[in-house]
Write an enzyme that holds these catalytic residues in place. Structure first.
Site, PDB file in Angstrom:
ATOM      1  N   HIS A 156      19.652  36.319-114.989  1.00 34.39           N
ATOM      2  CA  HIS A 156      18.489  35.822-115.750  1.00 34.39           C
ATOM      3  C   HIS A 156      18.622  34.328-116.053  1.00 34.39           C
ATOM      4  O   HIS A 156      18.060  33.851-117.030  1.00 34.39           O
ATOM      5  CB  HIS A 156      18.312  36.589-117.070  1.00 34.39           C
ATOM      6  CG  HIS A 156      18.379  38.078-116.928  1.00 34.39           C
ATOM      7  ND1 HIS A 156      17.274  38.868-116.686  1.00 34.39           N
ATOM      8  CD2 HIS A 156      19.443  38.931-116.950  1.00 34.39           C
ATOM      9  CE1 HIS A 156      17.654  40.135-116.597  1.00 34.39           C
ATOM     10  NE2 HIS A 156      18.965  40.201-116.736  1.00 34.39           N
ATOM     11  N   SER A 277      13.839   6.575-106.299  1.00 31.84           N
ATOM     12  CA  SER A 277      12.447   6.534-106.759  1.00 31.84           C
ATOM     13  C   SER A 277      11.929   5.119-106.618  1.00 31.84           C
ATOM     14  O   SER A 277      12.695   4.158-106.721  1.00 31.84           O
ATOM     15  CB  SER A 277      12.413   6.975-108.223  1.00 31.84           C
ATOM     16  OG  SER A 277      11.317   6.388-108.892  1.00 31.84           O
ATOM     17  N   LYS A 283      17.196   6.960-110.436  1.00 34.36           N
ATOM     18  CA  LYS A 283      17.037   8.255-109.785  1.00 34.36           C
ATOM     19  C   LYS A 283      17.871   8.436-108.517  1.00 34.36           C
ATOM     20  O   LYS A 283      18.070   7.501-107.751  1.00 34.36           O
ATOM     21  CB  LYS A 283      15.566   8.511-109.439  1.00 34.36           C
ATOM     22  CG  LYS A 283      14.672   8.717-110.625  1.00 34.36           C
ATOM     23  CD  LYS A 283      15.018   9.929-111.486  1.00 34.36           C
ATOM     24  CE  LYS A 283      14.523  11.242-110.979  1.00 34.36           C
ATOM     25  NZ  LYS A 283      13.104  11.411-110.852  1.00 34.36           N
ATOM     26  N   GLU A 290      14.665  20.082-101.785  1.00 38.57           N
ATOM     27  CA  GLU A 290      13.274  20.373-102.191  1.00 38.57           C
ATOM     28  C   GLU A 290      12.390  20.596-100.969  1.00 38.57           C
ATOM     29  O   GLU A 290      11.543  21.496-100.951  1.00 38.57           O
ATOM     30  CB  GLU A 290      12.715  19.225-103.015  1.00 38.57           C
ATOM     31  CG  GLU A 290      13.413  19.059-104.361  1.00 38.57           C
ATOM     32  CD  GLU A 290      13.020  17.753-105.020  1.00 38.57           C
ATOM     33  OE1 GLU A 290      11.942  17.690-105.609  1.00 38.57           O
ATOM     34  OE2 GLU A 290      13.789  16.777-104.920  1.00 38.57           O
TER      35      GLU A 290
END
Ligand code: ARG
Length: 459
Positions: A156, A277, A283, A290
């Site tokens: 979970h 970024s 970043k 992704e």
């Protein structure tokens, strides 16, 4: 190029309809398989005396010349051809004359396209299996490096029990191993030869379908000519196996995205597998993971497109089936790229073992071991469970971990506790006493790595 089928009509198709009908823009990648299939067919026709040996030799030489000219760039595929089959046949006839017109004896584009696709997908499947093997090896290497790095295991997404990073990684190795097995299994049905089914009904010529199957390295000819030209189950099966590859890559990607976040910081990706970024200078983004996660939807889409295209199609060949190619090609192209990028990304990944250990120390993930400690001293498990739960509640109030409680505090909950409890709930003990088959202890992870390495030899 004119139409190979001009006759009943003059073959002049409305420009918009002709573009719509054409598949050359995406089936040109089948050129090699089309030529290989045609060479086997010409050889069979001569072996059975349907065409002469001299004609067959001319055809085979002509086809071999087309293949080498295409590969050297001397010959370009003509976009105005209807499809790759027409292009090869028309080019052959323009090069060798009338003998070329005999190649299409005792076959049809319906069995021809089914054959080409099977031959093409045979190689694609082998390539995906080789890439899976590479990824499995990479995962095993990482698991070896981190076989004793303790981290929290989750259920979970709540900290559950201590495991090692190596154990966690090996779970993915198992998934990829099953993926390779599924592809091997699908290959048994893929490697059946439809050639000789002709348009749908078979042929009046005395052909030898086993000769062709054997020449092409296929297992056997299909047993029913109607099924031979109508079957695209192999596309669905392969795409389904590829969808599961993507499901596994996507779950792995999700964890990589989470683990590389500041909230976790369990891992560091190598700089060359991340991006920055345009506005936020701090970043370092896990774009590869992704993108793999995102591309999973494409491959599922390909599977659904194939299934839906086949649903409700009457036998035998229907032009709807031309739609099989873009879906199955896209699925293979996508999976191959994702596997390549994934292997590279995993190779460059390093674990922040300190961070993992710190996380493992929070969240009372040794509470099960505390309960097991009591149970091993004779307390029934359900009672041990309740006592341990009460101790956790007490610890939360007192802002302490289980190993920070004194023996006197433990005595308030049960008189069974002795000094050896601290060793029993030590995280390394928790990991290394999980010696059950497939469990998280170091020896078990070592065994898993060895077994997987043995099994990938057969991929
Ligand atoms: N381009 C067609 C396909 O991909 C080849 C088969 C054509 N057959 C036909 N009967 N028109 O399916």
């Amino acid at each position: 190029m004119g139409k190979i089928w001009a006759g009943r009509t003059d073959g002049q198709v409305n420009k918009i309809a002709d573009d719509f009908n054409s598949s050359i823009s995406f089936d040109s990648r089948l050129y090699k398989e089309d030529i290989t299939g045609s060479i086997a067919h010409a050889a069979m026709l001569a072996a059975k005396g349907i065409i002469s040996k001299a004609e067959s030799d001319l055809i085979i030489d002509g086809l071999s010349g087309i293949l080498s000219d295409l590969e050297s760039g001397k010959l370009q595929i003509d976009d105005s051809a209807e499809d790759i089959h027409s292009f090869v046949e028309q080019t052959l006839t323009s090069r060798i004359g009338d003998a070329g017109k005999k190649l299409h004896t005792a076959r049809s584009r319906n069995d021809q396209v089914a054959l080409d696709l099977r031959l093409y997908l045979k190689n694609e499947t082998d390539e995906v299996k080789a890439k899976l093997k590479e990824l499995i090896n990479t995962v095993c290497d990482k698991a070896e490096t981190y076989k004793s790095a303790v981290m929290p295991g989750y259920t979970h997404l709540q900290r559950a029990q201590p495991i090692t990073f190596g154990h966690h990684l090996m779970a993915y190795a198992m998934m990829f191993l099953r993926d390779a097995g599924r592809l091997t299994d699908a290959q048994k049905r893929l490697l059946i030869s439809p050639i000789g089914s002709c348009a749908l009904a078979g042929t009046t010529y005395d052909t030898d379908r086993s000769f062709e199957a054997q020449k092409l390295g296929l297992l056997s000819p299909c047993a029913n000519s109607i099924d031979g030209v109508s079957d695209r189950d192999f596309c669905v099966e392969l795409c389904s196996a590829l969808s599961l590859v993507m499901a596994h890559l996507s779950r792995f990607s999700e964890e990589i995205v989470l683990w590389s976040s500041w909230e976790f910081k369990f891992i560091e990706l190598s700089d060359d597998y991340t991006t920055g970024s345009s506005i936020m200078p701090q970043k370092k983004n896990p774009d590869m993971a992704e993108l793999v996660r995102g591309k999973t939807g494409r491959v599922y889409g390909d599977l659904i497109a194939l299934l839906t295209m086949l649903k409700g199609l009457p036998l035998a060949y229907n032009k709807d089936m031309q739609e099989d190619k873009e879906s199955i090609f896209d699925a293979f192209d996508t999976v191959k790229r994702c596997l390549d990028v994934f292997s590279g990304m995993i190779k460059g990944l390093t674990a922040n073992t300190e961070k993992m250990l710190t996380a493992a120390k929070g969240g009372y993930i040794n509470a099960t071991d505390l309960a097991d400690y009591l149970t091993k001293k004779g307390v029934p498990f359900r009672t041990s469970y309740k006592i341990s739960g009460e101790i956790v509640a007490y610890c939360i109030k007192a802002s302490k971990t289980l190993d920070e409680l004194t023996l006197d505090e433990y005595a308030n909950f049960s008189d069974v506790f002795e000094n050896d409890l601290y060793a029993a709930i030590d995280l390394n003990t928790c990991v290394n006493t999980r010696t059950s088959l497939g469990g998280t202890c170091v020896q078990s992870v070592e065994k898993q790595i060895k077994d997987v390495r043995d099994r990938i030899k057969d991929i």
